[in-house]
Design a protein around this motif. Structure first.
Motif: not given
Length: 409
Positions: A115-124, A140-142
């Protein structure tokens, strides 16, 4: 606009758009339906804990409380206590990863790390590739960060590199941003397959050439039935790989401890995001986990579990061979927790799961492991937790339901 908070639907207007758009988890729906005494569950990927040395763990906990209580119950380092990170480095070395203890970041399970890795790398709107099928919790995280999941076909050797390359080109041609690949290369959940050593290099090269990050999720890597391990993807591609590890499957999930080894360039941002999420992981549970790993006997315990899971897998396959309708097929995992099953044409695992639940057994329908509607004739059975007798009884129930459904067509 003033909205009365005591109305049944008013809370909806306060929810974020991403929460309102989220689809309910098929896995959780099945779990809720199956919560009753006596249910034989093949749904939960929960480890068997009966072989753990609880007496020794109690002694370790007492010693920590007697000698380090003030430290154990205090705030700690946001990236984890040094002694546990040193053990984590030793564990990763078993799969060819060379790192310093200062590189790893401890989290409350690998789910939080992801979740933390996705938070800092993924945009809508970003695209994340994932095996088809793939772990429902990972997807679900992504999707919670509004990514689009594109499934990459797999076979007996794991994700097919040529398909990843083709789909990446299609995504870019459509004007979308392809951000990364989420993969479980070892005893994959739910497919049970291993990404072959040759393909690991191919997949990494494609990701590097296409500018993709790799999210390498590895909770099962030490659970080969014969003790075999495969080299991680990370050593060849450390600059683009987030490697996730967990103590939940190889030890126990209750301590809620996992970790991430991020690319060096991302570590600072990841630690800041981790601080925002939890301030720091539990110091007490980290010290207890570290004390357990101090004794080399943990490897013997792991060997015990490998043998037990192999026996449970063999029992499940033997029973299914006798009770399932003709035309049913399944994979042949060499480790991990899961059997991935394909039903004969015309059978719908999502519909039939509730009839199985009524009779006392539950599995997870294949649709839970895709985001695009695939998997209606697929199912996952987890053999790690039930006893051998429960495996025989539960598989017999499921086989009976499927035979009746096929006969009534």
């Amino acid at each position: 606009m003033t909205v009365p908070l005591d109305t049944a639907l008013s809370y909806q207007c306060f929810l974020s758009d991403r929460v309102r758009a989220a689809k309910p988890s098929e896995v959780r729906k099945v779990f809720r339906a199956a919560q009753r005494p006596g249910m034989i569950s093949f749904a939960n990927g929960a480890p068997y804990l009966g072989g753990l040395p609880f007496d020794r763990l109690a002694e370790d906990a007492q010693r920590i409380l007697q000698s380090r209580a003030a430290e154990a119950f205090q705030y700690g380092a946001s990236d984890g206590v040094p002694e546990l990170r040193a053990h984590i480095v030793d564990i990763m070395r078993l799969e060819g990863i060379e790192a310093d203890a200062a590189d790893a970041v401890v989290t409350a399970g690998s789910q939080q790390a992801l979740d933390i890795a996705a938070r800092i790398t993924i945009n809508p709107g970003d695209v994340v590739f994932a095996e088809g099928p793939s772990y429902a919790g990972g997807m679900a995280v992504f999707t919670s960060y509004e990514a689009e999941i594109v499934h990459v076909p797999s076979d007996a050797d794991g994700l097919i590199p040529a398909e990843l390359e083709r789909l990446s080109a299609e995504v870019r041609a459509a004007g979308k941003t392809a951000k990364g690949l989420y993969t479980i290369p070892n005893f994959q959940n739910p497919g049970g397959v291993n990404l072959s050593v040759e393909r690991r290099g191919e997949v990494g090269r494609i990701c590097r050439d296409q500018g993709l990050l790799i999210f390498e999720d590895n909770p099962y890597g030490l659970l080969g039935f014969e003790g075999q391990t495969l080299p991680a993807i990370q050593p060849q591609f450390p600059d683009i790989t987030f490697y996730f590890g967990s103590f939940s499957k190889m030890f126990a999930p209750g301590l809620r401890l996992g970790w991430v080894l991020p690319p060096a360039a991302f570590r600072g941002e990841l630690v800041k995001a981790s601080e925002t999420a939890q301030l720091n992981p539990s110091v007490f549970t980290q010290l207890l986990m570290s004390a357990y790993l101090d004794d080399p006997a943990w490897r013997d315990t792991l060997d015990t579990y490998r043998a037990l899971y192999r026996e449970k897998y063999q029992t499940l396959v033997e029973t299914l061979s006798a009770v399932m309708p003709a035309g049913t097929a399944w994979n042949a995992p060499t480790g991990g927790f899961y059997l991935w099953i394909t039903l004969p044409e015309g059978l719908d695992a999502e519909q039939l799961v509730y009839e199985c639940i009524e009779r006392g057994a539950v599995y997870v329908p294949g649709t839970a492991f895709y985001t695009d509607g695939q998997g209606r004739n697929k199912m996952r059975m987890s053999f790690c937790l039930p006893t051998l007798e429960q495996i025989r009884q539960g598989a017999a129930i499921i086989g009976e339901v499927f035979r009746e459904a096929l006969a009534s067509r």
